[in-house]
Scaffold this active site. Structure first.
Site, PDB file in Angstrom:
ATOM      1  N   TYR A  87      48.919  -7.689  -4.460  1.00  0.00           N
ATOM      2  CA  TYR A  87      49.699  -6.939  -5.454  1.00  0.00           C
ATOM      3  C   TYR A  87      51.004  -7.658  -5.779  1.00  0.00           C
ATOM      4  CZ  TYR A  87      53.206  -3.582  -7.080  1.00  0.00           C
ATOM      5  OH  TYR A  87      54.239  -2.983  -7.768  1.00  0.00           O
TER       6      TYR A  87
ATOM      7  N   ALA B  57      50.070  -1.325 -14.748  1.00  0.00           N
ATOM      8  CA  ALA B  57      49.729  -2.248 -13.659  1.00  0.00           C
ATOM      9  C   ALA B  57      48.782  -1.557 -12.693  1.00  0.00           C
ATOM     10  CB  ALA B  57      50.992  -2.671 -12.892  1.00  0.00           C
TER      11      ALA B  57
ATOM     12  N   THR C 198      58.869  -5.236  -9.258  1.00  0.00           N
ATOM     13  CA  THR C 198      59.023  -4.635  -7.932  1.00  0.00           C
ATOM     14  C   THR C 198      59.839  -5.536  -7.004  1.00  0.00           C
ATOM     15  OG1 THR C 198      57.748  -4.045  -5.956  1.00  0.00           O
ATOM     16  CG2 THR C 198      56.756  -5.682  -7.390  1.00  0.00           C
TER      17      THR C 198
ATOM     18  N   ASN D  62      59.345   4.281   8.250  1.00  0.00           N
ATOM     19  CA  ASN D  62      58.259   5.185   7.851  1.00  0.00           C
ATOM     20  C   ASN D  62      58.130   6.381   8.788  1.00  0.00           C
ATOM     21  OD1 ASN D  62      57.642   3.470   5.734  1.00  0.00           O
ATOM     22  ND2 ASN D  62      56.053   2.379   6.867  1.00  0.00           N
TER      23      ASN D  62
HETATM   24  P1  NAD Z   1      50.757   3.951 -11.338  1.00  0.00           P
HETATM   25  O1  NAD Z   1      49.631   3.282 -10.623  1.00  0.00           O
HETATM   26  O2  NAD Z   1      51.104   5.339 -11.022  1.00  0.00           O
HETATM   27  O3  NAD Z   1      50.481   3.903 -12.914  1.00  0.00           O
HETATM   28  C1  NAD Z   1      49.980   2.752 -13.551  1.00  0.00           C
HETATM   29  C2  NAD Z   1      49.594   3.142 -14.965  1.00  0.00           C
HETATM   30  O4  NAD Z   1      49.100   1.956 -15.623  1.00  0.00           O
HETATM   31  C3  NAD Z   1      48.498   4.198 -15.040  1.00  0.00           C
HETATM   32  O5  NAD Z   1      48.788   5.145 -16.036  1.00  0.00           O
HETATM   33  C4  NAD Z   1      47.264   3.389 -15.407  1.00  0.00           C
HETATM   34  O6  NAD Z   1      46.296   4.132 -16.142  1.00  0.00           O
HETATM   35  C5  NAD Z   1      47.876   2.288 -16.259  1.00  0.00           C
HETATM   36  N1  NAD Z   1      47.046   1.081 -16.280  1.00  0.00           N
HETATM   37  C6  NAD Z   1      46.501   0.443 -15.203  1.00  0.00           C
HETATM   38  N2  NAD Z   1      45.749  -0.595 -15.626  1.00  0.00           N
HETATM   39  C7  NAD Z   1      45.838  -0.605 -16.982  1.00  0.00           C
HETATM   40  C8  NAD Z   1      45.288  -1.440 -17.989  1.00  0.00           C
HETATM   41  N3  NAD Z   1      44.480  -2.456 -17.674  1.00  0.00           N
HETATM   42  N4  NAD Z   1      45.597  -1.192 -19.282  1.00  0.00           N
HETATM   43  C9  NAD Z   1      46.409  -0.154 -19.601  1.00  0.00           C
HETATM   44  N5  NAD Z   1      46.930   0.690 -18.698  1.00  0.00           N
HETATM   45  C10 NAD Z   1      46.652   0.449 -17.402  1.00  0.00           C
HETATM   46  O7  NAD Z   1      52.000   2.966 -11.161  1.00  0.00           O
HETATM   47  P2  NAD Z   1      53.543   3.318 -10.959  1.00  0.00           P
HETATM   48  O8  NAD Z   1      53.785   3.554  -9.536  1.00  0.00           O
HETATM   49  O9  NAD Z   1      53.939   4.314 -11.970  1.00  0.00           O
HETATM   50  O10 NAD Z   1      54.175   1.893 -11.329  1.00  0.00           O
HETATM   51  C11 NAD Z   1      54.481   1.563 -12.683  1.00  0.00           C
HETATM   52  C12 NAD Z   1      55.064   0.164 -12.719  1.00  0.00           C
HETATM   53  O11 NAD Z   1      56.236   0.111 -11.919  1.00  0.00           O
HETATM   54  C13 NAD Z   1      54.135  -0.909 -12.161  1.00  0.00           C
HETATM   55  O12 NAD Z   1      54.284  -2.063 -12.951  1.00  0.00           O
HETATM   56  C14 NAD Z   1      54.642  -1.154 -10.748  1.00  0.00           C
HETATM   57  O13 NAD Z   1      54.375  -2.487 -10.351  1.00  0.00           O
HETATM   58  C15 NAD Z   1      56.117  -0.928 -10.943  1.00  0.00           C
HETATM   59  N6  NAD Z   1      56.856  -0.451  -9.748  1.00  0.00           N
HETATM   60  C16 NAD Z   1      56.399   0.635  -9.041  1.00  0.00           C
HETATM   61  C17 NAD Z   1      57.149   1.112  -7.962  1.00  0.00           C
HETATM   62  C18 NAD Z   1      56.708   2.320  -7.161  1.00  0.00           C
HETATM   63  O14 NAD Z   1      57.337   2.634  -6.146  1.00  0.00           O
HETATM   64  N7  NAD Z   1      55.676   3.045  -7.564  1.00  0.00           N
HETATM   65  C19 NAD Z   1      58.345   0.467  -7.603  1.00  0.00           C
HETATM   66  C20 NAD Z   1      58.750  -0.652  -8.328  1.00  0.00           C
HETATM   67  C21 NAD Z   1      58.011  -1.089  -9.413  1.00  0.00           C
HETATM   68  O1  DAU Z   2      58.734  -1.504  -3.075  1.00  0.00           O
HETATM   69  C1  DAU Z   2      58.164  -1.151  -4.302  1.00  0.00           C
HETATM   70  C2  DAU Z   2      56.679  -0.889  -4.136  1.00  0.00           C
HETATM   71  O2  DAU Z   2      56.573   0.336  -3.410  1.00  0.00           O
HETATM   72  C3  DAU Z   2      55.940  -0.806  -5.452  1.00  0.00           C
HETATM   73  O3  DAU Z   2      55.985  -2.035  -6.099  1.00  0.00           O
HETATM   74  C4  DAU Z   2      54.487  -0.405  -5.236  1.00  0.00           C
HETATM   75  O4  DAU Z   2      53.838  -0.211  -6.479  1.00  0.00           O
HETATM   76  C5  DAU Z   2      54.456   0.904  -4.452  1.00  0.00           C
HETATM   77  O5  DAU Z   2      53.116   1.225  -4.160  1.00  0.00           O
HETATM   78  C6  DAU Z   2      55.266   0.798  -3.155  1.00  0.00           C
HETATM   79  O6  DAU Z   2      54.618  -0.091  -2.222  1.00  0.00           O
HETATM   80  P1  DAU Z   2      54.535   0.235  -0.648  1.00  0.00           P
HETATM   81  O7  DAU Z   2      53.387  -0.494  -0.093  1.00  0.00           O
HETATM   82  O8  DAU Z   2      55.853   0.061   0.004  1.00  0.00           O
HETATM   83  O9  DAU Z   2      54.246   1.847  -0.743  1.00  0.00           O
HETATM   84  P2  DAU Z   2      53.208   2.772   0.055  1.00  0.00           P
HETATM   85  O10 DAU Z   2      53.521   4.172  -0.335  1.00  0.00           O
HETATM   86  O11 DAU Z   2      51.815   2.307  -0.071  1.00  0.00           O
HETATM   87  O12 DAU Z   2      53.660   2.555   1.562  1.00  0.00           O
HETATM   88  C7  DAU Z   2      54.984   2.830   1.995  1.00  0.00           C
HETATM   89  C8  DAU Z   2      55.071   2.437   3.467  1.00  0.00           C
HETATM   90  O13 DAU Z   2      54.269   3.359   4.219  1.00  0.00           O
HETATM   91  C9  DAU Z   2      54.534   1.059   3.777  1.00  0.00           C
HETATM   92  O14 DAU Z   2      55.287   0.487   4.829  1.00  0.00           O
HETATM   93  C10 DAU Z   2      53.108   1.320   4.248  1.00  0.00           C
HETATM   94  C11 DAU Z   2      53.224   2.674   4.935  1.00  0.00           C
HETATM   95  N1  DAU Z   2      52.019   3.528   4.877  1.00  0.00           N
HETATM   96  C12 DAU Z   2      51.445   3.759   3.665  1.00  0.00           C
HETATM   97  C13 DAU Z   2      50.329   4.555   3.554  1.00  0.00           C
HETATM   98  C14 DAU Z   2      49.668   4.782   2.212  1.00  0.00           C
HETATM   99  C15 DAU Z   2      51.532   4.115   6.033  1.00  0.00           C
HETATM  100  O15 DAU Z   2      52.098   3.934   7.132  1.00  0.00           O
HETATM  101  N2  DAU Z   2      50.424   4.910   5.923  1.00  0.00           N
HETATM  102  C16 DAU Z   2      49.787   5.136   4.739  1.00  0.00           C
HETATM  103  O16 DAU Z   2      48.752   5.853   4.727  1.00  0.00           O
END
Ligand code: NAD
Ligand code: DAU
Length: 350
Positions: free
Chosen positions: A156, A86, A131, A255
């Site tokens: 998103y 994603a 998510t 945060n």
């Molecule tokens: P990330 O951005 O670190 O990794 C995404 C991966 O998907 C990368 O390896 C990228 O190369 C690959 N990708 C992107 N576009 C692509 C495409 N078109 N074809 C094939 N591969 C592609 O993301 P993450 O934080 O590891 O999140 C993984 C999944 O978990 C996502 O679906 C995200 O919505 C979900 N998620 C993330 C969080 C979080 O806190 N990071 C929380 C809940 C759910």
């Molecule tokens: O809740 C799950 C989600 O968590 C996932 O689905 C998303 O892929 C993942 O990116 C994450 O989303 P958030 O927007 O919550 O995460 P982020 O780390 O971008 O931000 C966390 C919090 O911190 C949010 O309230 C925004 C704030 N923030 C973020 C950044 C990057 C700041 O205050 N300053 C910053 O520079």
């Protein structure tokens, strides 16, 4: 659920690499195929230790390319899919929503179509990793349950909500077996430094300002990424067809409090005076549509599938800080290219 040929999409990303590692090493009977386009967020260095395993296979492909995806399904006839690929960063979705619709919605549809067409779907499973952001924003109280209505606020989360709906629609319309899990914020090793925790760790190391959006009172529920990976393995093996499971760490942080905790840990590790890194905190303009609070009720997965988080926040954050300090070469590589341009655009008024 005991399928052998398992496709993991997005396995070179942050969470995906932990899921690939867990399944490859704990289930040697599984053949794990990792499909990843290697966007800015995908990095094969995240999987160096996994590569020597003979049950691990990497295939570079873009899920938005329906023809390429279809050919891979035709060739490998995957038994089950664990779909993580994603576009995952909220701020980038505000700059470029179309890419999020393309990858997260159309990419998911391509996988659903090819799975339906080429795999023995009745024996397998399409597991969509989603998510908690699909539920929108909480006020000061309450928790997201599996019955909370969808109310996404960012491009998103709208794209993830849409892909969740498509997965459920394929279940209802074509009888495709599926599960969905909706998880809260993850943290841990290999997380790209656009996300709050690794961004702040990197900036503290380099004595750069720590950009806090708005007043910093926004709240997130943090889960150690290895706990998310075990939750995914649990849902994959024990989840019931058609069900949704919320995953979270019972670990809410404002945060600003989280950043202060991180600053104190970093001061201790870097041998800086207490309070030194906190001076870097800078309040910057808020994220448009910023969700105020996320908090997960994870009682269903705990009660029905027997999963619960095993790593405390204190322990997980310490491990994370230590990992980034030990792996500064990893950080240098991932921030050397496109990141510079993104950072300048995102934090230009900083
Ligand atoms: P990330 O951005 O670190 O990794 C995404 C991966 O998907 C990368 O390896 C990228 O190369 C690959 N990708 C992107 N576009 C692509 C495409 N078109 N074809 C094939 N591969 C592609 O993301 P993450 O934080 O590891 O999140 C993984 C999944 O978990 C996502 O679906 C995200 O919505 C979900 N998620 C993330 C969080 C979080 O806190 N990071 C929380 C809940 C759910
Ligand atoms: O809740 C799950 C989600 O968590 C996932 O689905 C998303 O892929 C993942 O990116 C994450 O989303 P958030 O927007 O919550 O995460 P982020 O780390 O971008 O931000 C966390 C919090 O911190 C949010 O309230 C925004 C704030 N923030 C973020 C950044 C990057 C700041 O205050 N300053 C910053 O520079």
């Amino acid at each position: 659920m005991n399928s052998k040929k398992i496709l993991i999409t997005g396995g070179a990303g942050f969470i995906g690499s932990h899921v690939v590692r867990l399944l490859v090493t704990s289930y040697p009977d599984y053949e794990i195929y990792n499909i990843d386009a290697l966007t800015y967020a995908g990095n094969l260095e995240n999987l160096i230790d996994v590569e020597p395993h003979s049950n691990y296979h990497f295939l570079k492909a873009d899920i938005t390319d329906g023809t390429a995806i279809d050919q891979l399904f035709q060739r490998y006839k995957f038994d089950s899919v664990i779909h993580l690929a994603a576009e995952s960063h909220v701020d980038r979705s505000i700059i470029d929503p179309l890419s999020f619709a393309k990858t997260n919605v159309l990419g998911t549809l391509n996988l659903l179509e090819s799975f339906k067409k080429h795999s023995e779907v009745k024996k397998g499973l399409f597991y969509h990793i989603s998510t908690d952001e699909v539920y929108g924003s909480l006020g000061a109280t309450g928790l997201f349950t599996e019955h909370t209505s969808y109310d996404p606020n960012s491009p998103y989360s709208a794209s993830k909500a849409s892909s969740d709906h498509f997965v459920r629609a394929y279940g209802a319309t074509y009888g495709l077996p599926f599960v969905i899990s909706n998880c809260s914020n993850n943290y841990g090793s290999f997380q790209f430094p656009e996300k709050l925790i690794p961004l702040c760790i990197n900036n503290i190391i380099n004595s750069k300002s720590l950009p806090v959006y708005g007043d910093g009172n926004y709240t997130r529920d943090w889960l150690y990424v290895e706990d998310h990976a075990t939750a995914i393995a649990t849902v994959f093996h024990k989840g019931k067809n058609g069900e949704t499971y919320n995953i979270g760490g019972h670990n809410e942080w404002k945060n600003i409090d989280l950043i202060k905790l991180l600053c104190s840990k970093m001061d201790a590790r870097l041998g800086r005076a207490a309070g030194e890194s906190e001076k870097l905190i800078t309040f910057v303009k808020d994220r448009p549509g910023h969700d105020v609070r996320y908090a997960i009720d994870a009682s269903k997965i705990e009660r029905e599938l027997g999963w619960k988080p095993s790593v405390t926040f204190e322990e997980g954050l310490s491990k994370t800080v230590d990992w980034y300090l030990k792996n500064q070469d990893w950080m240098e590589k991932v921030i050397s290219g496109e990141y510079q341009h993104y950072y300048k655009e995102q934090y230009s008024s900083d």
